[in-house]
Write a protein that holds these residues in place. Structure first.
Motif, PDB file in Angstrom:
ATOM      1  N   GLU A 110      47.042  48.263  47.455  1.00 18.39           N
ATOM      2  CA  GLU A 110      45.600  48.490  47.524  1.00 18.39           C
ATOM      3  C   GLU A 110      44.844  47.168  47.462  1.00 18.39           C
ATOM      4  O   GLU A 110      45.323  46.184  46.913  1.00 18.39           O
ATOM      5  CB  GLU A 110      45.163  49.398  46.371  1.00 18.39           C
ATOM      6  CG  GLU A 110      43.740  49.914  46.502  1.00 18.39           C
ATOM      7  CD  GLU A 110      43.415  50.965  45.450  1.00 18.39           C
ATOM      8  OE1 GLU A 110      42.347  50.840  44.827  1.00 18.39           O
ATOM      9  OE2 GLU A 110      44.227  51.889  45.251  1.00 18.39           O
ATOM     10  N   ARG A 111      43.645  47.168  48.044  1.00 20.18           N
ATOM     11  CA  ARG A 111      42.748  46.019  47.912  1.00 20.18           C
ATOM     12  C   ARG A 111      41.876  46.251  46.681  1.00 20.18           C
ATOM     13  O   ARG A 111      41.229  47.289  46.543  1.00 20.18           O
ATOM     14  CB  ARG A 111      41.875  45.861  49.154  1.00 20.18           C
ATOM     15  CG  ARG A 111      42.666  45.628  50.428  1.00 20.18           C
ATOM     16  CD  ARG A 111      41.750  45.250  51.566  1.00 20.18           C
ATOM     17  NE  ARG A 111      41.412  43.833  51.498  1.00 20.18           N
ATOM     18  CZ  ARG A 111      40.570  43.239  52.338  1.00 20.18           C
ATOM     19  NH1 ARG A 111      39.961  43.930  53.261  1.00 20.18           N
ATOM     20  NH2 ARG A 111      40.322  41.949  52.233  1.00 20.18           N
ATOM     21  N   LEU A 112      41.850  45.262  45.786  1.00 24.62           N
ATOM     22  CA  LEU A 112      41.057  45.352  44.569  1.00 24.62           C
ATOM     23  C   LEU A 112      40.001  44.254  44.562  1.00 24.62           C
ATOM     24  O   LEU A 112      40.114  43.253  45.278  1.00 24.62           O
ATOM     25  CB  LEU A 112      41.945  45.207  43.333  1.00 24.62           C
ATOM     26  CG  LEU A 112      43.079  46.216  43.153  1.00 24.62           C
ATOM     27  CD1 LEU A 112      43.868  45.879  41.895  1.00 24.62           C
ATOM     28  CD2 LEU A 112      42.561  47.643  43.101  1.00 24.62           C
ATOM     29  N   LEU A 113      38.980  44.451  43.736  1.00 21.73           N
ATOM     30  CA  LEU A 113      38.003  43.402  43.493  1.00 21.73           C
ATOM     31  C   LEU A 113      38.366  42.682  42.199  1.00 21.73           C
ATOM     32  O   LEU A 113      38.597  43.323  41.172  1.00 21.73           O
ATOM     33  CB  LEU A 113      36.597  43.993  43.379  1.00 21.73           C
ATOM     34  CG  LEU A 113      35.843  44.187  44.690  1.00 21.73           C
ATOM     35  CD1 LEU A 113      34.558  44.963  44.438  1.00 21.73           C
ATOM     36  CD2 LEU A 113      35.525  42.860  45.347  1.00 21.73           C
ATOM     37  N   TYR A 114      38.431  41.360  42.274  1.00 20.31           N
ATOM     38  CA  TYR A 114      38.782  40.544  41.111  1.00 20.31           C
ATOM     39  C   TYR A 114      37.524  39.829  40.607  1.00 20.31           C
ATOM     40  O   TYR A 114      36.789  39.196  41.374  1.00 20.31           O
ATOM     41  CB  TYR A 114      39.843  39.509  41.494  1.00 20.31           C
ATOM     42  CG  TYR A 114      39.988  38.391  40.493  1.00 20.31           C
ATOM     43  CD1 TYR A 114      40.534  38.626  39.232  1.00 20.31           C
ATOM     44  CD2 TYR A 114      39.574  37.095  40.805  1.00 20.31           C
ATOM     45  CE1 TYR A 114      40.659  37.601  38.307  1.00 20.31           C
ATOM     46  CE2 TYR A 114      39.700  36.063  39.888  1.00 20.31           C
ATOM     47  CZ  TYR A 114      40.241  36.324  38.641  1.00 20.31           C
ATOM     48  OH  TYR A 114      40.359  35.312  37.733  1.00 20.31           O
TER      49      TYR A 114
ATOM     50  N   LYS B 129      29.717  40.319  42.564  1.00 17.80           N
ATOM     51  CA  LYS B 129      30.215  40.128  43.920  1.00 17.80           C
ATOM     52  C   LYS B 129      31.734  40.224  43.955  1.00 17.80           C
ATOM     53  O   LYS B 129      32.300  41.012  44.692  1.00 17.80           O
ATOM     54  CB  LYS B 129      29.750  38.774  44.444  1.00 17.80           C
ATOM     55  CG  LYS B 129      30.128  38.535  45.886  1.00 17.80           C
ATOM     56  CD  LYS B 129      29.577  37.194  46.366  1.00 17.80           C
ATOM     57  CE  LYS B 129      30.005  36.948  47.810  1.00 17.80           C
ATOM     58  NZ  LYS B 129      29.526  35.643  48.303  1.00 17.80           N
ATOM     59  N   GLY B 130      32.422  39.429  43.155  1.00 18.07           N
ATOM     60  CA  GLY B 130      33.874  39.503  43.076  1.00 18.07           C
ATOM     61  C   GLY B 130      34.575  38.970  44.314  1.00 18.07           C
ATOM     62  O   GLY B 130      33.972  38.647  45.327  1.00 18.07           O
ATOM     63  N   ASP B 131      35.908  38.853  44.225  1.00 22.85           N
ATOM     64  CA  ASP B 131      36.761  38.439  45.336  1.00 22.85           C
ATOM     65  C   ASP B 131      37.740  39.561  45.646  1.00 22.85           C
ATOM     66  O   ASP B 131      38.282  40.198  44.737  1.00 22.85           O
ATOM     67  CB  ASP B 131      37.552  37.176  44.973  1.00 22.85           C
ATOM     68  CG  ASP B 131      36.655  35.956  44.838  1.00 22.85           C
ATOM     69  OD1 ASP B 131      35.971  35.637  45.821  1.00 22.85           O
ATOM     70  OD2 ASP B 131      36.641  35.340  43.753  1.00 22.85           O
ATOM     71  N   LEU B 132      38.004  39.767  46.927  1.00 16.51           N
ATOM     72  CA  LEU B 132      38.978  40.778  47.322  1.00 16.51           C
ATOM     73  C   LEU B 132      40.390  40.225  47.178  1.00 16.51           C
ATOM     74  O   LEU B 132      40.683  39.119  47.632  1.00 16.51           O
ATOM     75  CB  LEU B 132      38.739  41.222  48.767  1.00 16.51           C
ATOM     76  CG  LEU B 132      37.563  42.170  48.999  1.00 16.51           C
ATOM     77  CD1 LEU B 132      37.340  42.373  50.490  1.00 16.51           C
ATOM     78  CD2 LEU B 132      37.815  43.510  48.326  1.00 16.51           C
ATOM     79  N   ILE B 133      41.265  40.992  46.534  1.00 17.49           N
ATOM     80  CA  ILE B 133      42.667  40.615  46.432  1.00 17.49           C
ATOM     81  C   ILE B 133      43.522  41.775  46.935  1.00 17.49           C
ATOM     82  O   ILE B 133      43.093  42.936  46.923  1.00 17.49           O
ATOM     83  CB  ILE B 133      43.080  40.255  44.986  1.00 17.49           C
ATOM     84  CG1 ILE B 133      42.901  41.452  44.046  1.00 17.49           C
ATOM     85  CG2 ILE B 133      42.301  39.050  44.493  1.00 17.49           C
ATOM     86  CD1 ILE B 133      43.461  41.230  42.650  1.00 17.49           C
TER      87      ILE B 133
ATOM     88  N   PHE C  70      44.676  36.417  47.462  1.00 12.72           N
ATOM     89  CA  PHE C  70      43.298  36.422  47.929  1.00 12.72           C
ATOM     90  C   PHE C  70      43.351  36.559  49.446  1.00 12.72           C
ATOM     91  O   PHE C  70      43.903  35.702  50.133  1.00 12.72           O
ATOM     92  CB  PHE C  70      42.576  35.123  47.554  1.00 12.72           C
ATOM     93  CG  PHE C  70      42.293  35.000  46.088  1.00 12.72           C
ATOM     94  CD1 PHE C  70      41.225  35.683  45.523  1.00 12.72           C
ATOM     95  CD2 PHE C  70      43.093  34.207  45.270  1.00 12.72           C
ATOM     96  CE1 PHE C  70      40.953  35.562  44.163  1.00 12.72           C
ATOM     97  CE2 PHE C  70      42.826  34.091  43.920  1.00 12.72           C
ATOM     98  CZ  PHE C  70      41.757  34.771  43.357  1.00 12.72           C
ATOM     99  N   GLY C  71      42.798  37.644  49.972  1.00  7.42           N
ATOM    100  CA  GLY C  71      42.896  37.873  51.413  1.00  7.42           C
ATOM    101  C   GLY C  71      44.290  38.332  51.781  1.00  7.42           C
ATOM    102  O   GLY C  71      45.092  38.737  50.936  1.00  7.42           O
ATOM    103  N   ARG C  72      44.600  38.265  53.065  1.00 12.84           N
ATOM    104  CA  ARG C  72      45.866  38.791  53.574  1.00 12.84           C
ATOM    105  C   ARG C  72      47.010  37.788  53.504  1.00 12.84           C
ATOM    106  O   ARG C  72      48.172  38.160  53.541  1.00 12.84           O
ATOM    107  CB  ARG C  72      45.697  39.243  55.036  1.00 12.84           C
ATOM    108  CG  ARG C  72      44.708  40.391  55.204  1.00 12.84           C
ATOM    109  CD  ARG C  72      45.228  41.650  54.586  1.00 12.84           C
ATOM    110  NE  ARG C  72      44.327  42.775  54.785  1.00 12.84           N
ATOM    111  CZ  ARG C  72      44.471  43.938  54.199  1.00 12.84           C
ATOM    112  NH1 ARG C  72      45.441  44.141  53.351  1.00 12.84           N
ATOM    113  NH2 ARG C  72      43.619  44.919  54.442  1.00 12.84           N
ATOM    114  N   LYS C  73      46.671  36.497  53.478  1.00 12.21           N
ATOM    115  CA  LYS C  73      47.709  35.471  53.506  1.00 12.21           C
ATOM    116  C   LYS C  73      47.530  34.521  52.329  1.00 12.21           C
ATOM    117  O   LYS C  73      46.560  34.577  51.592  1.00 12.21           O
ATOM    118  CB  LYS C  73      47.646  34.698  54.832  1.00 12.21           C
ATOM    119  CG  LYS C  73      47.921  35.557  56.052  1.00 12.21           C
ATOM    120  CD  LYS C  73      47.865  34.731  57.328  1.00 12.21           C
ATOM    121  CE  LYS C  73      48.148  35.591  58.542  1.00 12.21           C
ATOM    122  NZ  LYS C  73      48.083  34.822  59.803  1.00 12.21           N
TER     123      LYS C  73
END
Length: 687
Positions: free
Chosen positions: A167-171, A180-184, A225-228
């Motif tokens: 799953e994509r989470l907000l960190y 705002k957070g970062d997508l992980i 962080f992100g896909r890669k």
């Protein structure tokens, strides 16, 4: 039938398209490939391999922000390959702050709940050249802010660790309020970290944020962080979900979506405010072939009609054991007399199932026999054990089947019950009883349940009147096994030209993420099992299809020895393209390497993307043009996917070979027992 198809692409005005670009040579400083990639792509668009000692890039800028870039020449923009042109335009749009502009102009839509808030925002976007014009394709998405962290939700038993893998989470950094957070992207969960792993993350949190008061007992989330990029450890108390547990609340009709997109781009001077419109196809419904009671074949024109006839064919394993015991297990929280009354209402409706002849499903299934003397049994699913009467009945058969009426429960509990039943060779179909009886049209759910049970048992309800132009259609999916820290290539589903499932086959080939290094092995497994010769084969892969994978197919000995003509295409469900229609059965070929399909009628339905199609012979492979014939094939294959037949809601229906392979991979990840005999009979018992 020809029809106009509108898509979520908006033309980029010619005034911002450069006349010329500039070719540079540079020497990247980093030896790490990921860092080198980032370094090179921040400067321009690479036109030579990034891993080379010297890399050539093209840029719309004549001077670059680095001292070691050597200007080589000026190139007319129109002479570049299309995909290079597209990448340059994405860079130009990014410099103009396209994402910020889209977000600023997006109409404000917000919904607040007690445990989360929902905000409409901008999803991924891309640029594509369609018929000599450039379009920005972008879509909307919902961002959900949860007020409780993953750790808090775990403590309340609202989710399980298995729920968040993949799953994509907000960190949010510790001490910061959820903003705002970062997508992980969660790749792995370590349920019980070693003391060394625990101390490592605590030191990282203390050093970076000065935080020392986290609970001592916690799992570790491994995510990127992100896909890669690099995998980092995360504490679950710094991570929040990005989606709700009720996705139906997030549905926007495609008609409403079109108006929102148009309003969003209206104030952006370098985008036209009219959606991309192009000639496409409106596919006719398939015609089904059924068998009457006397065994003659008859054409019917809807899946609802199919249910008025006996199964088209029954798998060998059911015939060998002289039928299939069938019973209904009902959780003790439900009133037995109310359940019986509801089931009778579903069975007696002549437009529904025609099942009222013998207090069971004999009229429909013919060979499925209810447990003698009683069909419905009350059980405690929290402390589950089979009633003695059922155990006595099923002991006479190798396999049996059950419909289980349950309350809402977490995935781990549900999956545990299914595995326990299958350990006793009981193939089960679960349904949340409250949702069934409260549905505005419970007969739709009833019919879908019948098709689900058909699929699980391997019973074939009909044949397609229209045959596929391929002798074999193979669906392939692969996935990670995060809790056991290994990767496997997953599952293969094989269909014949008339829509029959020929079988499913597990494979355990090590892969790099979704890439299957030896895709030829999968083809060889199927061909050796089925023993085909001189056949046309269509191989569909879930997700990206890599050139190395296509090359491996061309090197397969079976392509040469069996004189196979092989075609391979990819099926993408996560992308930026959407057909702006709530009327399904539409498809459009945007160009020879790009097509979009909206396979069914459904408010807010997503589209399927095909952007890779190859023709393969021994030692050779070449890109093939995507045609309306191919997307017609994919449309027909979605009609063989029985997961959401009559109650689509907002679910994406995939072509059946891909869908069943995907679900099979999920079952393997959850440590399901593999019964190869049942799989080769076409029984999808793990659904």
């Amino acid at each position: 039938m020809e029809t106009k198809v509108e898509l979520n692409g908006f033309e980029i005005v010619p005034s911002i398209i450069p006349d010329v670009v500039y070719r540079f040579r540079l020497i990247p400083q980093s030896e790490d490939l990921d860092e080198r990639n980032g370094e090179v792509r921040s400067i321009g668009v690479p036109i030579t391999p990034v891993e080379d000692a010297e890399v050539e890039v093209v840029s719309h800028r004549k001077s670059l922000p680095c001292s070691d870039a050597e200007l080589l020449e000026e190139i007319p923009f129109q002479k570049l390959q299309d995909f290079i042109q597209e990448k340059i335009l994405i860079k130009i749009l990014n410099e103009k702050g396209i994402k910020k502009l889209l977000k600023e102009n997006l109409p404000k839509k917000k919904e607040i709940h007690s445990s989360y808030s929902v905000i409409l925002t901008i999803g991924n976007f891309t640029v594509r050249k369609i018929r000599e014009k450039f379009y920005l394709f972008f879509d909307l998405k919902h961002r959900v802010k949860w007020y409780r962290s993953i750790y808090q939700m775990l403590k309340r038993n609202e989710i399980t660790l298995e729920d968040i893998v993949g799953e994509r989470l907000l960190y949010y950094p510790p001490g910061n309020s959820p903003g705002k957070g970062d997508l992980i992207n969660v790749e792995e969960v370590i349920k019980s970290p070693s003391e060394e792993e625990r101390e490592s993350i605590l030191k990282l949190l203390e050093k970076k944020y000065g935080v020392t008061d986290f609970p001592k007992e916690f799992p570790i989330l491994k995510a990127k962080f992100g896909r890669k990029g690099r995998v980092y450890p995360f504490h679950p108390d710094t991570c929040y979900r990005t989606k709700t547990l009720s996705p139906n609340k997030l549905v926007i009709s495609n008609f409403e979506r079109k108006e929102i997109l148009k309003e969003t781009v209206r104030k952006i001077p370098f985008l036209a405010d009219t959606p991309c419109s192009i000639d496409g196809k409106l596919f006719s419904k398939p015609v089904y072939v059924v068998k009457t009671i006397d065994g003659t074949e008859k054409k019917v024109f809807s899946l609802k009609e199919v249910l008025n006839y006996p199964p088209f064919s029954i798998p060998q394993y059911i015939e060998e054991q002289g039928g299939m015991p069938f019973f209904v297990l009902v959780d003790k929280r439900f009133n037995e007399s109310s359940v019986n009354a509801f089931l009778r209402s579903q069975l007696k409706d002549k437009k529904a199932l025609k099942l009222n002849r013998i207090e069971g499903y004999k009229e429909l299934f013919k060979t499925i026999r209810p447990a003698k003397g009683k069909l419905v049994f009350i059980v405690d699913f929290d402390d589950f054990s089979l009633p003695k009467k059922i155990q006595e009945e099923i002991s006479k058969y190798k396999f049996s089947s059950a419909l289980c009426l349950i309350p809402e429960m977490n995935k781990e509990k549900y999956d545990s019950l299914k595995r326990r039943l299958f350990a006793k060779n009981i193939i089960s179909q679960f349904v949340i009883y409250d949702k069934w009886i409260r549905n505005s049209n419970p007969l739709n759910i009833s019919r879908t349940l019948v098709y689900n049970i058909y699929a699980k048992l391997g019973i074939r309800p009909f044949s397609l009147s229209e045959k596929f132009n391929y002798d074999l259609i193979i669906g392939v999916d692969c996935g990670n096994d995060p809790f056991n820290r290994r990767t496997r290539a997953g599952g293969i589903t094989v269909f014949l030209s008339d829509g029959t499932i020929k079988g499913l086959y597990p494979v355990s080939i090590d892969t790099g993420g979704e890439k299957i290094d030896n895709l030829n092995w999968i083809l060889e497994i199927v061909v050796e099992k089925i023993n085909v010769y001189g056949s046309r084969v269509l191989l569909l892969k879930d997700g990206n299809l890599y050139k190395d994978e296509v090359g491996s197919l061309s090197e397969s000995y079976v392509v040469k020895d069996r004189k196979l003509k092989v075609f391979t295409a990819n099926i993408k469900k996560g992308h930026s393209f959407r057909i702006l229609s709530d009327e399904g059965k539409k498809g459009v070929v945007l160009r020879k390497d790009l097509a979009v399909l909206l396979p069914h009628s459904c408010k807010g339905a997503r589209s399927i993307l095909i952007d890779s199609f190859w023709e393969i012979s021994y030692g050779q492979y070449s890109p093939n043009s995507i045609t309306s014939e191919l997307i017609r094939t994919l449309f027909l294959l979605t009609k063989l996917n029985f997961s959401t037949i009559f109650n689509d809601e907002n679910k994406l229906r995939l072509p059946a070979p891909i869908h069943y392979s995907h679900l099979y991979v999920n079952a393997l990840r959850r440590n399901w027992i593999v019964d190869q005999y049942l799989l080769e009979m076409g029984a999808l018992y793990f659904l």
